[in-house]
Design a protein around this motif. Structure first.
Motif, PDB file in Angstrom:
ATOM      1  N   VAL A  22       0.838  -1.202   0.000  1.00  0.00           N
ATOM      2  CA  VAL A  22       0.000   0.000   0.000  1.00  0.00           C
ATOM      3  C   VAL A  22       0.874   1.254   0.000  1.00  0.00           C
ATOM      4  O   VAL A  22       0.681   2.173  -0.810  1.00  0.00           O
ATOM      5  CB  VAL A  22      -0.949   0.011   1.219  1.00  0.00           C
ATOM      6  CG1 VAL A  22      -1.543   1.410   1.427  1.00  0.00           C
ATOM      7  CG2 VAL A  22      -2.083  -0.990   1.020  1.00  0.00           C
ATOM      8  N   CYS A  23       1.854   1.305   0.885  1.00  0.00           N
ATOM      9  CA  CYS A  23       2.701   2.495   1.004  1.00  0.00           C
ATOM     10  C   CYS A  23       3.546   2.715  -0.241  1.00  0.00           C
ATOM     11  O   CYS A  23       3.687   3.852  -0.715  1.00  0.00           O
ATOM     12  CB  CYS A  23       3.597   2.370   2.231  1.00  0.00           C
ATOM     13  SG  CYS A  23       2.711   2.472   3.814  1.00  0.00           S
ATOM     14  N   VAL A  24       4.106   1.637  -0.806  1.00  0.00           N
ATOM     15  CA  VAL A  24       4.935   1.763  -2.008  1.00  0.00           C
ATOM     16  C   VAL A  24       4.097   2.251  -3.188  1.00  0.00           C
ATOM     17  O   VAL A  24       4.514   3.142  -3.943  1.00  0.00           O
ATOM     18  CB  VAL A  24       5.615   0.418  -2.347  1.00  0.00           C
ATOM     19  CG1 VAL A  24       6.251   0.464  -3.735  1.00  0.00           C
ATOM     20  CG2 VAL A  24       6.667   0.086  -1.304  1.00  0.00           C
ATOM     21  N   MET A  25       2.904   1.688  -3.363  1.00  0.00           N
ATOM     22  CA  MET A  25       2.046   2.089  -4.481  1.00  0.00           C
ATOM     23  C   MET A  25       1.576   3.536  -4.325  1.00  0.00           C
ATOM     24  O   MET A  25       1.477   4.270  -5.308  1.00  0.00           O
ATOM     25  CB  MET A  25       0.851   1.140  -4.585  1.00  0.00           C
ATOM     26  CG  MET A  25       1.205  -0.235  -5.119  1.00  0.00           C
ATOM     27  SD  MET A  25       1.847  -0.189  -6.808  1.00  0.00           S
ATOM     28  CE  MET A  25       0.396   0.320  -7.716  1.00  0.00           C
ATOM     29  N   ILE A  26       1.271   3.941  -3.108  1.00  0.00           N
ATOM     30  CA  ILE A  26       0.872   5.338  -2.888  1.00  0.00           C
ATOM     31  C   ILE A  26       2.003   6.279  -3.311  1.00  0.00           C
ATOM     32  O   ILE A  26       1.786   7.267  -4.021  1.00  0.00           O
ATOM     33  CB  ILE A  26       0.500   5.570  -1.413  1.00  0.00           C
ATOM     34  CG1 ILE A  26      -0.849   4.922  -1.095  1.00  0.00           C
ATOM     35  CG2 ILE A  26       0.439   7.065  -1.092  1.00  0.00           C
ATOM     36  CD1 ILE A  26      -1.220   4.969   0.373  1.00  0.00           C
ATOM     37  N   LEU A  27       3.225   5.977  -2.876  1.00  0.00           N
ATOM     38  CA  LEU A  27       4.364   6.808  -3.229  1.00  0.00           C
ATOM     39  C   LEU A  27       4.557   6.887  -4.745  1.00  0.00           C
ATOM     40  O   LEU A  27       4.807   7.957  -5.304  1.00  0.00           O
ATOM     41  CB  LEU A  27       5.632   6.256  -2.587  1.00  0.00           C
ATOM     42  CG  LEU A  27       5.899   6.621  -1.127  1.00  0.00           C
ATOM     43  CD1 LEU A  27       7.070   5.809  -0.583  1.00  0.00           C
ATOM     44  CD2 LEU A  27       6.189   8.104  -0.986  1.00  0.00           C
ATOM     45  N   PHE A  28       4.436   5.745  -5.411  1.00  0.00           N
ATOM     46  CA  PHE A  28       4.679   5.682  -6.855  1.00  0.00           C
ATOM     47  C   PHE A  28       3.575   6.358  -7.650  1.00  0.00           C
ATOM     48  O   PHE A  28       3.826   7.235  -8.490  1.00  0.00           O
ATOM     49  CB  PHE A  28       4.825   4.212  -7.282  1.00  0.00           C
ATOM     50  CG  PHE A  28       4.975   4.024  -8.760  1.00  0.00           C
ATOM     51  CD1 PHE A  28       6.147   4.397  -9.406  1.00  0.00           C
ATOM     52  CD2 PHE A  28       3.941   3.476  -9.518  1.00  0.00           C
ATOM     53  CE1 PHE A  28       6.285   4.226 -10.782  1.00  0.00           C
ATOM     54  CE2 PHE A  28       4.069   3.308 -10.884  1.00  0.00           C
ATOM     55  CZ  PHE A  28       5.250   3.693 -11.516  1.00  0.00           C
TER      56      PHE A  28
ATOM     57  N   ILE B 150       4.457  12.309   1.800  1.00  0.00           N
ATOM     58  CA  ILE B 150       5.784  12.331   1.173  1.00  0.00           C
ATOM     59  C   ILE B 150       5.648  12.354  -0.348  1.00  0.00           C
ATOM     60  O   ILE B 150       6.349  13.104  -1.044  1.00  0.00           O
ATOM     61  CB  ILE B 150       6.618  11.112   1.627  1.00  0.00           C
ATOM     62  CG1 ILE B 150       6.908  11.201   3.124  1.00  0.00           C
ATOM     63  CG2 ILE B 150       7.921  11.028   0.833  1.00  0.00           C
ATOM     64  CD1 ILE B 150       7.540   9.948   3.701  1.00  0.00           C
ATOM     65  N   GLY B 151       4.722  11.531  -0.873  1.00  0.00           N
ATOM     66  CA  GLY B 151       4.528  11.462  -2.310  1.00  0.00           C
ATOM     67  C   GLY B 151       4.140  12.802  -2.902  1.00  0.00           C
ATOM     68  O   GLY B 151       4.644  13.188  -3.970  1.00  0.00           O
ATOM     69  N   HIS B 152       3.282  13.531  -2.210  1.00  0.00           N
ATOM     70  CA  HIS B 152       2.815  14.801  -2.774  1.00  0.00           C
ATOM     71  C   HIS B 152       3.729  15.975  -2.441  1.00  0.00           C
ATOM     72  O   HIS B 152       3.633  17.026  -3.086  1.00  0.00           O
ATOM     73  CB  HIS B 152       1.383  15.070  -2.358  1.00  0.00           C
ATOM     74  CG  HIS B 152       0.403  14.260  -3.155  1.00  0.00           C
ATOM     75  ND1 HIS B 152       0.405  14.252  -4.531  1.00  0.00           N
ATOM     76  CD2 HIS B 152      -0.594  13.409  -2.775  1.00  0.00           C
ATOM     77  CE1 HIS B 152      -0.546  13.446  -4.968  1.00  0.00           C
ATOM     78  NE2 HIS B 152      -1.155  12.922  -3.929  1.00  0.00           N
ATOM     79  N   LEU B 153       4.620  15.801  -1.493  1.00  0.00           N
ATOM     80  CA  LEU B 153       5.713  16.762  -1.370  1.00  0.00           C
ATOM     81  C   LEU B 153       6.622  16.638  -2.588  1.00  0.00           C
ATOM     82  O   LEU B 153       7.122  17.632  -3.122  1.00  0.00           O
ATOM     83  CB  LEU B 153       6.504  16.514  -0.081  1.00  0.00           C
ATOM     84  CG  LEU B 153       5.859  17.002   1.220  1.00  0.00           C
ATOM     85  CD1 LEU B 153       6.635  16.474   2.424  1.00  0.00           C
ATOM     86  CD2 LEU B 153       5.791  18.522   1.255  1.00  0.00           C
ATOM     87  N   GLN B 154       6.807  15.388  -3.027  1.00  0.00           N
ATOM     88  CA  GLN B 154       7.637  15.139  -4.205  1.00  0.00           C
ATOM     89  C   GLN B 154       6.938  15.557  -5.493  1.00  0.00           C
ATOM     90  O   GLN B 154       7.560  16.109  -6.401  1.00  0.00           O
ATOM     91  CB  GLN B 154       8.004  13.647  -4.264  1.00  0.00           C
ATOM     92  CG  GLN B 154       8.880  13.240  -5.447  1.00  0.00           C
ATOM     93  CD  GLN B 154      10.263  13.861  -5.384  1.00  0.00           C
ATOM     94  OE1 GLN B 154      10.790  14.085  -4.295  1.00  0.00           O
ATOM     95  NE2 GLN B 154      10.844  14.165  -6.545  1.00  0.00           N
ATOM     96  N   SER B 155       5.622  15.295  -5.589  1.00  0.00           N
ATOM     97  CA  SER B 155       4.883  15.617  -6.815  1.00  0.00           C
ATOM     98  C   SER B 155       4.675  17.117  -6.985  1.00  0.00           C
ATOM     99  O   SER B 155       4.414  17.593  -8.087  1.00  0.00           O
ATOM    100  CB  SER B 155       3.516  14.913  -6.815  1.00  0.00           C
ATOM    101  OG  SER B 155       2.624  15.538  -5.888  1.00  0.00           O
TER     102      SER B 155
END
Length: 256
Positions: free
Chosen positions: A89-95, A192-197
């Motif tokens: 779940v966490c890996v897919m959310i990040l990706f 974290i993902g949307h800080l990156q996006s």
């Protein structure tokens, strides 16, 4: 904050506060649906990326408030038992969250609306699936990947998680704990993902931070009333509202 308010009319800001309070209340009362209610409600009057940015900090807060009602030993046991599901779940959310910025608004409405309607109807009508012990590892990876992908795109991975726990015949008390852990760790990945996006940035972050207050207050009211409500009736009402909201998002995706 002035730059943030320039993104929307003042009435939209106050409407976002009201939507978030309602979402927090439902989360506190029945343990789920904060991101679903927030993203469905905010998308009615805000651009999709701004709606996603708005939910990020309240989602983290609400999930850690939920998980924090349990002891560290209980949380550790859940992580050990469900580590595969939590990991995928966490890996897919990040990706997957990295693709949000390139999705057209109408496509986003469909991506959000269709799963909300289908998954809410499945829960509303009590459709049950069963995962036998021999298939659990495959189910963890498969359902976890779907839940994480949905979470990365729309900010919500709750409905697939609930259906998975029901399919495992997880006791209701334990479901609340597992959901709190999965949602809590997943929300950190989403942040974290949307800080990156770039979805969460110096302009949108103050908006999300402002929504922490109604989310917290709503959850406190929900916690207080949770023992006084008929949880099953309230859950069904929530799901009906989500079906209607999801259907409206589908309409917007198809008709603009």
């Amino acid at each position: 904050m002035e730059d943030t308010l320039n993104l929307m009319p003042l009435w939209a800001f106050f409407a976002a506060l009201a939507v978030t309070f309602l979402a927090g209340f439902v989360k506190g009362a029945v343990g789920f649906a904060l991101p679903l209610i927030m993203i469905s409600g905010l998308s009615l009057f805000l651009e999709p990326q701004l709606a996603i940015a708005g939910i990020l900090l309240p989602v983290v807060l609400s999930n850690f408030l939920q998980a924090g009602r349990f002891g560290l030993a209980q949380i550790r046991a859940v992580v050990i038992e469900y580590w595969r599901y939590i990991l995928i779940v966490c890996v897919m959310i990040l990706f997957v969250s990295q693709f949000v910025t390139v999705i057209p608004a109408q496509v986003f409405y469909l991506i959000l609306g269709v799963p909300v309607v289908i998954l809410s109807l499945i829960q509303l009508f009590g459709v049950r699936f069963h995962v036998p012990p021999a298939r659990r590892r495959i189910a963890e990876w498969g359902i976890g990947a779907f839940a994480g992908g949905l979470g990365g795109l729309t900010g919500t991975w709750g409905p697939p998680t609930v259906l998975y726990l029901i399919a495992l015949e997880t006791p209701k008390a334990k479901q609340m704990l597992v959901q709190g852990v999965v949602y809590g760790l997943g929300s950190v990945s989403l942040l974290i993902g949307h800080l990156q996006s770039g979805v969460l940035n110096t302009v949108t972050a103050p908006f999300s931070a402002a929504l922490l207050i109604p989310a917290f207050l709503g959850m406190q009211v929900g916690f207080w009333l949770s023992d006084r409500l008929d949880a099953e009736v309230f859950r069904k009402i929530t799901l009906i509202v989500l079906v209607v909201a999801g259907a409206n998002l589908v309409r917007r995706g198809l008709m603009g």
